[in-house]
Design a protein around this motif. Structure first.
Motif, PDB file in Angstrom:
ATOM      1  N   THR A   1       0.844  -1.216   0.000  1.00 44.45           N
ATOM      2  CA  THR A   1       0.000   0.000   0.000  1.00 44.45           C
ATOM      3  C   THR A   1       0.868   1.251   0.000  1.00 44.45           C
TER       4      THR A   1
ATOM      5  N   VAL B   1       8.003   5.770   5.938  1.00 43.78           N
ATOM      6  CA  VAL B   1       8.539   5.485   7.279  1.00 43.78           C
ATOM      7  C   VAL B   1       8.106   4.077   7.665  1.00 43.78           C
TER       8      VAL B   1
ATOM      9  N   THR C   1      -4.021  -3.378  -3.246  1.00 44.27           N
ATOM     10  CA  THR C   1      -3.112  -2.336  -2.755  1.00 44.27           C
ATOM     11  C   THR C   1      -2.658  -1.436  -3.903  1.00 44.27           C
TER      12      THR C   1
HETATM   13  C1  LIG Z   1      -0.008 -15.312   5.028  1.00 49.83           C
HETATM   14  C2  LIG Z   1      -0.748 -14.336   4.166  1.00 49.83           C
HETATM   15  C3  LIG Z   1      -1.144 -14.716   2.892  1.00 49.83           C
HETATM   16  C4  LIG Z   1      -1.823 -13.828   2.060  1.00 49.83           C
HETATM   17  N1  LIG Z   1      -2.097 -14.178   0.774  1.00 49.83           N
HETATM   18  C5  LIG Z   1      -2.646 -13.285  -0.073  1.00 49.83           C
HETATM   19  C6  LIG Z   1      -2.815 -13.601  -1.440  1.00 49.83           C
HETATM   20  O1  LIG Z   1      -2.407 -14.663  -1.901  1.00 49.83           O
HETATM   21  N2  LIG Z   1      -3.433 -12.676  -2.239  1.00 49.83           N
HETATM   22  C7  LIG Z   1      -3.863 -11.484  -1.754  1.00 49.83           C
HETATM   23  O2  LIG Z   1      -4.447 -10.692  -2.510  1.00 49.83           O
HETATM   24  N3  LIG Z   1      -3.630 -11.111  -0.465  1.00 49.83           N
HETATM   25  C8  LIG Z   1      -3.023 -11.977   0.372  1.00 49.83           C
HETATM   26  N4  LIG Z   1      -2.750 -11.613   1.662  1.00 49.83           N
HETATM   27  C9  LIG Z   1      -3.050 -10.231   2.076  1.00 49.83           C
HETATM   28  C10 LIG Z   1      -2.013  -9.255   1.504  1.00 49.83           C
HETATM   29  O3  LIG Z   1      -0.731  -9.776   1.676  1.00 49.83           O
HETATM   30  C11 LIG Z   1      -2.167  -7.901   2.217  1.00 49.83           C
HETATM   31  O4  LIG Z   1      -3.509  -7.459   2.035  1.00 49.83           O
HETATM   32  C12 LIG Z   1      -1.237  -6.834   1.687  1.00 49.83           C
HETATM   33  O5  LIG Z   1       0.079  -7.292   1.615  1.00 49.83           O
HETATM   34  C13 LIG Z   1      -1.340  -5.592   2.568  1.00 49.83           C
HETATM   35  O6  LIG Z   1      -0.291  -4.710   2.240  1.00 49.83           O
HETATM   36  P1  LIG Z   1      -0.066  -3.431   3.148  1.00 49.83           P
HETATM   37  O7  LIG Z   1       1.057  -2.690   2.575  1.00 49.83           O
HETATM   38  O8  LIG Z   1      -1.347  -2.708   3.293  1.00 49.83           O
HETATM   39  O9  LIG Z   1       0.286  -4.022   4.584  1.00 49.83           O
HETATM   40  P2  LIG Z   1       1.674  -4.734   5.069  1.00 49.83           P
HETATM   41  O10 LIG Z   1       2.340  -5.447   3.975  1.00 49.83           O
HETATM   42  O11 LIG Z   1       1.334  -5.495   6.292  1.00 49.83           O
HETATM   43  O12 LIG Z   1       2.592  -3.493   5.424  1.00 49.83           O
HETATM   44  C14 LIG Z   1       2.487  -2.753   6.608  1.00 49.83           C
HETATM   45  C15 LIG Z   1       3.899  -2.320   6.986  1.00 49.83           C
HETATM   46  O13 LIG Z   1       3.830  -1.441   8.104  1.00 49.83           O
HETATM   47  C16 LIG Z   1       4.949  -1.692   8.934  1.00 49.83           C
HETATM   48  N5  LIG Z   1       4.624  -1.203  10.276  1.00 49.83           N
HETATM   49  C17 LIG Z   1       3.903  -1.827  11.238  1.00 49.83           C
HETATM   50  N6  LIG Z   1       3.735  -1.031  12.296  1.00 49.83           N
HETATM   51  C18 LIG Z   1       4.384   0.129  12.018  1.00 49.83           C
HETATM   52  C19 LIG Z   1       4.548   1.343  12.704  1.00 49.83           C
HETATM   53  N7  LIG Z   1       4.017   1.534  13.916  1.00 49.83           N
HETATM   54  N8  LIG Z   1       5.267   2.338  12.115  1.00 49.83           N
HETATM   55  C20 LIG Z   1       5.790   2.171  10.874  1.00 49.83           C
HETATM   56  N9  LIG Z   1       5.651   1.016  10.168  1.00 49.83           N
HETATM   57  C21 LIG Z   1       4.945   0.028  10.725  1.00 49.83           C
HETATM   58  C22 LIG Z   1       5.123  -3.197   8.861  1.00 49.83           C
HETATM   59  O14 LIG Z   1       6.438  -3.576   9.237  1.00 49.83           O
HETATM   60  C23 LIG Z   1       4.790  -3.475   7.405  1.00 49.83           C
HETATM   61  O15 LIG Z   1       5.945  -3.486   6.599  1.00 49.83           O
HETATM   62  C24 LIG Z   1      -2.110 -12.509   2.530  1.00 49.83           C
HETATM   63  C25 LIG Z   1      -1.713 -12.110   3.822  1.00 49.83           C
HETATM   64  C26 LIG Z   1      -1.039 -13.014   4.639  1.00 49.83           C
HETATM   65  C27 LIG Z   1      -0.605 -12.583   6.005  1.00 49.83           C
END
Ligand SMILES: Cc1cc2nc3c(=O)[nH]c(=O)nc-3n(C[C@H](O)[C@H](O)[C@H](O)COP(=O)(O)OP(=O)(O)OC[C@H]3O[C@@H](n4cnc5c(N)ncnc54)[C@H](O)[C@@H]3O)c2cc1C
Length: 430
Positions: free
Chosen positions: A11, A31, A355
């Protein structure tokens, strides 16, 4: 700073990417508490899919039929958008667009899947979007055991999730964005993200934390962190691949309630995941929850049900991670020009493609561009907050138990567990 993005997963990085491409003069910083890709983005099942986590009926009831169809078509197109950017930026995500095959492993599942194809037709989605496959046609793609037919959609690619997110982080840096790793944000307020090392001031602050949203002050009940767990087999022998084929690298699932998801990896393993890990009181996140033995055993059991030849295959990797679930399962994208606060998330396990759609939409919203994307139904949608504990714990775990009970009852009796299904729908809202 113009834009501070909190969270270095897909995201945050897609938002940074499209903003930087739109206006290279923008000063953008990401960040990240650990390292880019540490969260779900670096450890998911690699289904780059068009799936939305809620039904078209639900979307239409709150917005309109056209809105539901527009959102689905935008999700379909997002699969190709991600693949195109990966190609253009030289990201080797080991992607193959082989579509998604959902096999029916009982007559009951076959009936439900047929209905889903009929329903798709009533929404204007034709053979090019979703089609029914006979038993032999389904097994021609993947010769799994006990298959009664299936559905196939072309709108899905199998990718290596960590390669995608790390490649994206490098691309974003090449486009002039700074990524600060090892920097936890403790609080977000208008025009500022607070860290133990000092405040980051910016015109716009984007919250991109998904399952980790609860780590921010005041956000504990916004998104529920739900664990999904995965395993990977050893590289499987040529004999196995000759027997089951799977040369299209379709992503693979069946129609049970407690979701499982699999892909054939580029290096010849099967990576498979499943839900069902218990939700922890007060939404606790702890690496020890990623290795819940019972859930990994259940996933392995499901794998061997589909492929009995793998009864003795070695499982070389086991892991898990958190995804973010809103109370009503609606993912959403927000930007408030008055406070400069923006956010996206709540993909409920379908975030690998969504995302990207969110990142493009946030780029439009932040740069003040009204577009087809900014009119999609998830923009500005407000989900209710979760109940306080222990109600939240009780509700979520009851939902998980019900899903498992429905699967078990259907497996045993071959009949639909309609009453339990209705209870679950009331509880989870979908
Ligand atoms: C095991 C698993 C399998 C999945 N399989 C699929 C799939 O096959 N297909 C699909 O569409 N979706 C799948 N998903 C869901 C998908 O991976 C997520 O919806 C997507 O990656 C979300 O991305 P994001 O960037 O929003 O969140 P994230 O990738 O979780 O990123 C959030 C980031 O914030 C950081 N962070 C946390 N707290 C703080 C803080 N306080 N300050 C700063 N940084 C912080 C974390 O370290 C992390 O890097 C799966 C999820 C999991 C867990």
């Amino acid at each position: 700073m113009d834009v501070a993005i909190v969270g270095g997963g897909y995201t945050g990085l897609w938002t940074a990417y499209y903003l930087a491409r739109r206006d290279p003069a923008l000063r953008i910083v990401v960040v990240e508490r650990e390292f880019a890709g540490f969260g779900a983005s670096g450890r998911n099942g690699g289904w780059l899919s068009n799936l939305l986590p809620l039904s078209w009926d639900t979307i239409a009831a709150e917005t309109s039929r056209d809105g539901a169809v527009a959102w689905q078509r935008a999700a379909n197109a997002t699969v190709d958008e991600v693949l195109a950017v990966a190609r253009a930026e030289g990201i080797d995500a080991q992607a193959t667009k082989g579509g998604f095959l959902c096999v029916a492993t009982s007559e009951l599942q076959a009936a439900r899947l047929r209905e889903s194809v009929e329903e798709a037709r009533t929404w204007g989605f034709g053979e090019e979007d979703l089609r029914w496959l006979s038993r032999s046609a389904a097994r021609e793609r993947v010769a799994a055991d006990r298959v009664f037919g299936g559905t196939w959609t072309p709108h899905c690619a199998a990718v290596h999730p960590a390669r995608l997110v790390r490649g994206l982080a490098e691309a974003v840096e090449r486009h002039g964005v700074t990524i600060h790793e090892g920097t936890p944000v403790t609080e977000i307020a208008p025009h500022v993200a607070r860290t133990p090392f000092g405040d980051v001031s910016a015109k716009v602050v984007v919250r991109a934390l998904e399952g980790y949203t609860r780590t921010l002050a005041g956000s504990r009940r916004d998104l529920l962190p739900l664990y999904s767990l995965m395993l990977a087999t050893e590289p499987l022998p040529d004999d196995f691949w000759k027997e089951v084929d799977w040369s299209g690298r379709e992503t693979l699932s069946d129609d049970r309630r407690l979701i499982i998801y699999a892909q054939r990896t580029a290096d010849g393993r099967i990576a498979m995941g499943g839900r069902g890990a218990p939700y922890r009181l007060t939404s606790r996140i702890n690496p020890s929850h990623e290795l819940a033995r019972g859930v990994h055993d259940m996933i392995r059991h499901s794998l061997v049900e589909l492929f009995p030849q793998l009864a003795d295959a070695r499982i070389t990797h086991r892991w898990g991670g958190v995804l973010g679930v809103p109370r009503d399962w609606w993912p959403s994208v927000h930007h408030d020009p008055a406070t400069g606060l923006a956010r996206a998330g709540g993909y409920s396990g379908d975030g690998v493609a969504l995302t990207n759609l969110a990142g493009r939409t946030l780029a439009d919203l932040i740069t003040g561009e009204s577009s087809e994307l900014t009119r999609l139904p998830w923009v500005g949608h407000r989900s209710p907050r979760f109940e306080p504990e222990p109600l939240r714990w009780l509700g979520v775990n009851t939902g998980l138990h019900l899903a498992a009970a429905i699967d078990e009852r259907e497996r045993r009796t071959g009949r639909s567990a309609a009453v339990l299904d209705r209870v679950m729908t009331r509880l989870t809202g979908h």
